[in-house]
Design a protein around this motif. Structure first.
Motif, mmCIF file in Angstrom:
data_model
loop_
_atom_site.group_PDB
_atom_site.id
_atom_site.type_symbol
_atom_site.label_atom_id
_atom_site.label_comp_id
_atom_site.label_asym_id
_atom_site.label_seq_id
_atom_site.Cartn_x
_atom_site.Cartn_y
_atom_site.Cartn_z
ATOM 1 N N ILE A 56 19.869 -27.926 -0.035
ATOM 2 C CA ILE A 56 20.763 -27.083 0.754
ATOM 3 C C ILE A 56 21.496 -26.158 -0.201
ATOM 4 O O ILE A 56 22.053 -26.605 -1.203
ATOM 5 N N CYS A 57 21.479 -24.881 0.089
ATOM 6 C CA CYS A 57 22.150 -23.908 -0.769
ATOM 7 C C CYS A 57 23.660 -24.020 -0.643
ATOM 8 O O CYS A 57 24.195 -24.294 0.434
ATOM 9 N N GLU A 58 24.344 -23.764 -1.728
ATOM 10 C CA GLU A 58 25.799 -23.781 -1.728
ATOM 11 C C GLU A 58 26.338 -22.616 -0.900
ATOM 12 O O GLU A 58 25.636 -21.652 -0.598
ATOM 13 N N CYS B 35 17.774 -20.892 -4.477
ATOM 14 C CA CYS B 35 18.985 -20.424 -3.812
ATOM 15 C C CYS B 35 19.616 -19.351 -4.697
ATOM 16 O O CYS B 35 19.890 -19.607 -5.874
ATOM 17 N N ILE B 36 19.816 -18.161 -4.144
ATOM 18 C CA ILE B 36 20.380 -17.059 -4.925
ATOM 19 C C ILE B 36 21.694 -16.609 -4.310
ATOM 20 O O ILE B 36 21.927 -16.784 -3.115
ATOM 21 N N GLY C 216 27.849 -19.233 -0.144
ATOM 22 C CA GLY C 216 27.711 -17.988 -0.888
ATOM 23 C C GLY C 216 26.324 -17.747 -1.437
ATOM 24 O O GLY C 216 26.078 -16.724 -2.077
ATOM 25 N N PHE C 217 25.395 -18.677 -1.185
ATOM 26 C CA PHE C 217 24.016 -18.542 -1.631
ATOM 27 C C PHE C 217 23.078 -18.570 -0.420
ATOM 28 O O PHE C 217 23.411 -19.136 0.619
ATOM 29 N N ARG C 218 21.929 -17.951 -0.550
ATOM 30 C CA ARG C 218 20.895 -18.029 0.477
ATOM 31 C C ARG C 218 19.585 -18.459 -0.167
ATOM 32 O O ARG C 218 19.373 -18.270 -1.366
ATOM 33 N N CYS C 219 18.691 -19.021 0.647
ATOM 34 C CA CYS C 219 17.429 -19.520 0.137
ATOM 35 C C CYS C 219 16.357 -18.436 0.253
ATOM 36 O O CYS C 219 16.222 -17.782 1.297
ATOM 37 N N VAL C 220 15.608 -18.228 -0.819
ATOM 38 C CA VAL C 220 14.486 -17.289 -0.824
ATOM 39 C C VAL C 220 13.268 -18.029 -1.357
ATOM 40 O O VAL C 220 13.382 -18.958 -2.156
ATOM 41 N N SER C 221 12.085 -17.614 -0.904
ATOM 42 C CA SER C 221 10.859 -18.287 -1.333
ATOM 43 C C SER C 221 9.827 -17.263 -1.774
ATOM 44 O O SER C 221 9.804 -16.122 -1.300
ATOM 45 N N ARG C 222 8.953 -17.695 -2.659
ATOM 46 C CA ARG C 222 8.040 -16.809 -3.362
ATOM 47 C C ARG C 222 6.860 -16.410 -2.471
ATOM 48 O O ARG C 222 6.221 -17.259 -1.849
#
Length: 289
Positions: free
Chosen positions: A42-44, A113-114, A46-52
């Motif tokens: 789970i992203c913190e 997560c970025i 202020g972060f969102r999950c991105v995938s390659r």
């Protein structure tokens, strides 16, 4: 023998800060901190999950489609990611599922997560296809590594208010205004054609109702008298209930007008061709009603 130094206690092992790790347990420590062993993430805030996209292809919306074409990263370029990570068969904004499956994050870097923004980034737009290129803080999958900056390319998604197939009921103060969701470019363009006429129709009706009420009760109705402040025997210009109803209409008009501006700006950016920005060319509204 002694292995490399480790900072702080790692994965529950009892070595203190900057103490050496015995070689005999290095493999066990690696397994405990490997990507697959980390389980679901789970992203913190202020972060969102991105995938390659070299693993999952593009179009990260709705159900995960393992049959999509994988798109290899260009040689010498930063890896390309898209908003959304696979989680239990669906694309998620802030969660990922790790494992060996085609619909799971298998290797380190498949899903990260970025930070939602970066002071060092720029946008490239070509034919309606947008990429954000920059150094983003990333939330490490391993404990105690903090936020590491990483140069990546990101394909963003776009927000749109949707009403699930129904028009807006502007006369019902208890009706909802739909839900704001994020879609990839192709899905956004499809939803835009469906939802934009509903929003435009609702704005037209709200404006007409507010204008008619103002003209009848305020502009042409003589001196304005507040409900509760009128002399005995005199009717107020607007009752308290009418005032609340009109305030509701004004607030809804403001919300939908803001959505309309955002839609117009997004359409101009992602449509690719001017004719793709148009909606309801036949003059119909509310999704064809």
């Amino acid at each position: 023998g002694l292995g490399p130094l480790v900072h702080e206690e790692a994965a529950g092992f009892p070595w203190s800060q900057w103490s050496p790790i015995p070689y005999g347990v290095q493999d066990e420590l690696h397994q405990a901190t490997s990507f697959q062993a980390a389980g679901d993430g789970i992203c913190e805030e202020g972060f969102r999950c991105v995938s390659r996209i070299s693993k999952f292809g593009t179009g990260h919306w709705g159900q995960v489609d393992v049959g999509k074409e994988e798109i290899a990263d260009a040689e010498g370029s930063a890896p390309v990611y898209e908003w959304g990570c696979p989680f239990q068969g669906e694309w998620s904004e802030n969660k990922y599922e790790s494992g060996p499956g085609d619909d799971q994050c298998t290797d380190e870097g498949d899903c990260i997560c970025i930070a939602r923004g970066s002071p060092d980034m720029h946008t490239e737009l070509e034919g309606g296809h947008e990429k954000i290129i920059g150094k983003f803080e990333t939330q490490s999958g391993k404990a105690h590594l903090g936020h590491e900056p990483q140069l990546i390319q990101v394909i963003p998604h776009y927000s749109l208010r949707t009403k699930d197939g129904a028009p807006f009921d502007i006369d019902n103060p208890h009706s909802g205004l739909g839900t704001v969701k994020e879609f990839d470019r192709e899905e956004w363009l499809l939803k835009y054609k469906e939802e934009a006429p509903k929003i435009q129709s609702a704005l037209d009706k709200l404006r007409a109702t507010i204008d008619a009420e103002y003209r009848a009760k305020v502009q042409d109705g003589g001196p304005f008298v507040c409900d509760g402040a009128q002399p005995a025997g005199q009717e107020p210009s607007l009752t308290k209930a009418e005032t609340q109803l009109n305030l509701m209409r004004i607030r809804r008009f403001q919300v939908l007008a803001s959505d309309c501006v955002n839609m117009r700006d997004t359409a101009a950016k992602v449509a690719g061709k001017p004719d793709e920005e148009a909606f309801a060319p036949s003059g119909k509204s509310e999704g064809g009603d």
